[in-house]
Design an enzyme around this catalytic site. Sequence first.
Site, short mmCIF file in Angstrom:
data_model
loop_
_atom_site.label_atom_id
_atom_site.label_comp_id
_atom_site.label_asym_id
_atom_site.label_seq_id
_atom_site.Cartn_x
_atom_site.Cartn_y
_atom_site.Cartn_z
N ARG A 260 8.89 -12.21 -12.44
CA ARG A 260 7.88 -12.89 -13.26
C ARG A 260 7.99 -12.59 -14.76
NH1 ARG A 260 2.27 -11.69 -11.21
NH2 ARG A 260 3.16 -10.11 -9.85
N ASP B 249 7.41 0.65 -13.43
CA ASP B 249 6.71 -0.43 -14.13
C ASP B 249 5.21 -0.16 -14.24
OD1 ASP B 249 6.09 -0.80 -11.50
OD2 ASP B 249 6.64 -2.92 -11.41
C1 UD1 Z 1 3.53 -1.87 -3.66
C2 UD1 Z 1 2.85 -1.24 -2.44
C3 UD1 Z 1 1.39 -1.69 -2.39
C4 UD1 Z 1 0.69 -1.29 -3.69
C5 UD1 Z 1 1.43 -1.88 -4.88
C6 UD1 Z 1 0.84 -1.32 -6.14
C7 UD1 Z 1 4.63 -1.09 -0.81
C8 UD1 Z 1 5.19 -1.66 0.43
N1 UD1 Z 1 3.55 -1.67 -1.27
O1 UD1 Z 1 3.53 -3.25 -3.44
O2 UD1 Z 1 0.77 -1.07 -1.30
O3 UD1 Z 1 -0.64 -1.75 -3.65
O4 UD1 Z 1 2.82 -1.48 -4.85
O5 UD1 Z 1 1.42 -1.96 -7.23
O6 UD1 Z 1 5.14 -0.12 -1.31
N2 UD1 Z 1 11.02 -1.25 -5.87
C9 UD1 Z 1 12.28 -0.75 -5.70
N3 UD1 Z 1 13.05 -1.23 -4.69
C10 UD1 Z 1 12.62 -2.17 -3.83
C11 UD1 Z 1 11.33 -2.68 -4.00
C12 UD1 Z 1 10.53 -2.19 -5.02
O7 UD1 Z 1 12.71 0.10 -6.47
O8 UD1 Z 1 13.40 -2.54 -2.94
C13 UD1 Z 1 10.19 -0.73 -6.95
C14 UD1 Z 1 9.78 -1.81 -7.93
O9 UD1 Z 1 10.69 -1.91 -8.99
C15 UD1 Z 1 8.43 -1.32 -8.40
C16 UD1 Z 1 7.88 -0.56 -7.21
O10 UD1 Z 1 9.00 -0.24 -6.41
O11 UD1 Z 1 8.55 -0.40 -9.48
C17 UD1 Z 1 6.84 -1.34 -6.43
O12 UD1 Z 1 7.46 -2.51 -5.94
P1 UD1 Z 1 6.68 -3.88 -5.82
O13 UD1 Z 1 7.60 -4.91 -5.33
O14 UD1 Z 1 5.96 -4.14 -7.08
O15 UD1 Z 1 5.66 -3.52 -4.65
P2 UD1 Z 1 4.39 -4.32 -4.31
O16 UD1 Z 1 4.74 -5.41 -3.38
O17 UD1 Z 1 3.63 -4.67 -5.51
MG MG Z 2 4.07 -4.69 -7.68
#
Ligand code: UD1
Ligand code: MG
Length: 448
Positions: free
Chosen positions: A8, A95
């Site tokens: 986004r 982030d």
């Molecule tokens: C995650 C949480 C959710 C919480 C939310 C808060 C999980 C499954 N869910 O959801 O419960 O309410 O954060 O913002 O954890 N990232 C990686 N590798 C990946 C996926 C993500 O490094 O494969 C990192 C992203 O860059 C980010 C963080 O992990 O910094 C969170 O990932 P994001 O995709 O934002 O998780 P949410 O779906 O928002």
């Molecule tokens: Mg998130």
Amino acid sequence: MAAGKGTRMKSTLPKVLHRLGGRSLLQHVLDAAAGLGDKRTVVIVGHGAEAVTAAVGAAATCVLQQPQLGTGHAVQQAVPALDDANATTLILNGDVPLIRTETAAALAAACGGQRLALLTISLPDPTGYGRIVRDGDMVQGIVEHKDATPAQRGITEVYTGMMAAPTAALKRWVAALKNENAQREYYLTDIVAMAVADGVPVVASPAPDETEVLGVNSPLQLADLERRFQRRQAETLMEAGVRLADPARFDQRGTLACGSDVEIDVNCIFEGRVELGDGARIGANCVIRDARIAAGAVIHPFTHIEGASVGAGALVGPFARLRPGAVLGAEVHIGNFVEVKNSTLADGAKANHLAYLGDATVGERVNYGAGSITANYDGANKHRTVIGADVHVGSNCVLVAPVAIGAGATIGGGSTITKDVAPGSLAVGRGRQAAIADWSRPKKAPKG
Ligand code: UD1
Ligand code: MG
């Protein structure tokens, strides 16, 4: 965790490298972690791994998550780099930049190598977040928004994405994760139910303030967090006595050290390391980077300063430009549309209007006239101009460097000076004025 894509943001720059208050989002998180005690820092990189790894440098170990299969999968990549023995693993998000060291430390302490500690917050609109599912007071698990039942979606207590876990147990739990969910991802949040099943206590600690747990997913959210961050900095300065005309129109993108009775008008930007001495006053719309402004100096509006130092009681601007290497002594005056680069002006020297001083050494009390310039560049090399104390340079002069003007000398207005001038002498280098009496100007021929 810094492997996510940040779709986004609609940017080619990896999300965690976008800047807030002059530092990348990730750097904010690393700086917050730097304040914690004995530790090892591991950054999980994936999207834009090369750029993110380069930005991290020696500050932490980077591990690659490729492809990105969810937050649990991300942590799976990091755990081999962590020691088990009685240790606590604190998981922060690249982030979520405004987390404070104290909050991170409290979360780690709540774990204490024994418990699973979750940082939570209650939100009026919890859409998109993982919900904290409780049985009575006891946390039972986290359910992601996309997997939640309508009743669970009504829960307003959410997981912020930050937790602290006993390292050995964390390794066991993440190894057992499955991706049987709405997003086909390995959810880190599934370890909460595993902890409950293992009889490990789960503690949910509320975040002290919403700003600390807000994430950046879009330019809009980035701008919102920027204002919150600037407000934080503005409040710190004002609590120390700095008078900001309007904290909502203030930007500090680095460190700003202020003495007492400093006044800063609206729309100023401070970058890098800036020091403002006692009683310094900064007018509206100034941009000041890596500079030292001494006590009592006044910077008038619309002035641009970079890599320069301004002496006590000096007056600069409006519309002045001090470039790197400009060193102004006490009580120096630099007026409108004056540019100074790599030049030293001794105490009391003045260049009040429309002038350029480049690669010059200017003595005490020199008066440098309107429109005068140092011609410091011959197309290949830069040369110095040395102007002795008490020299008076008239208006519209060109001092062709290398050239030296002796102390107390006077340069007639409109001169082009190519040879050294002896102390105390008058130098005039221009065509003499000619006079032709009774001159009749050309007249236009009558029309038709
Ligand atoms: C995650 C949480 C959710 C919480 C939310 C808060 C999980 C499954 N869910 O959801 O419960 O309410 O954060 O913002 O954890 N990232 C990686 N590798 C990946 C996926 C993500 O490094 O494969 C990192 C992203 O860059 C980010 C963080 O992990 O910094 C969170 O990932 P994001 O995709 O934002 O998780 P949410 O779906 O928002
Ligand atoms: Mg998130």
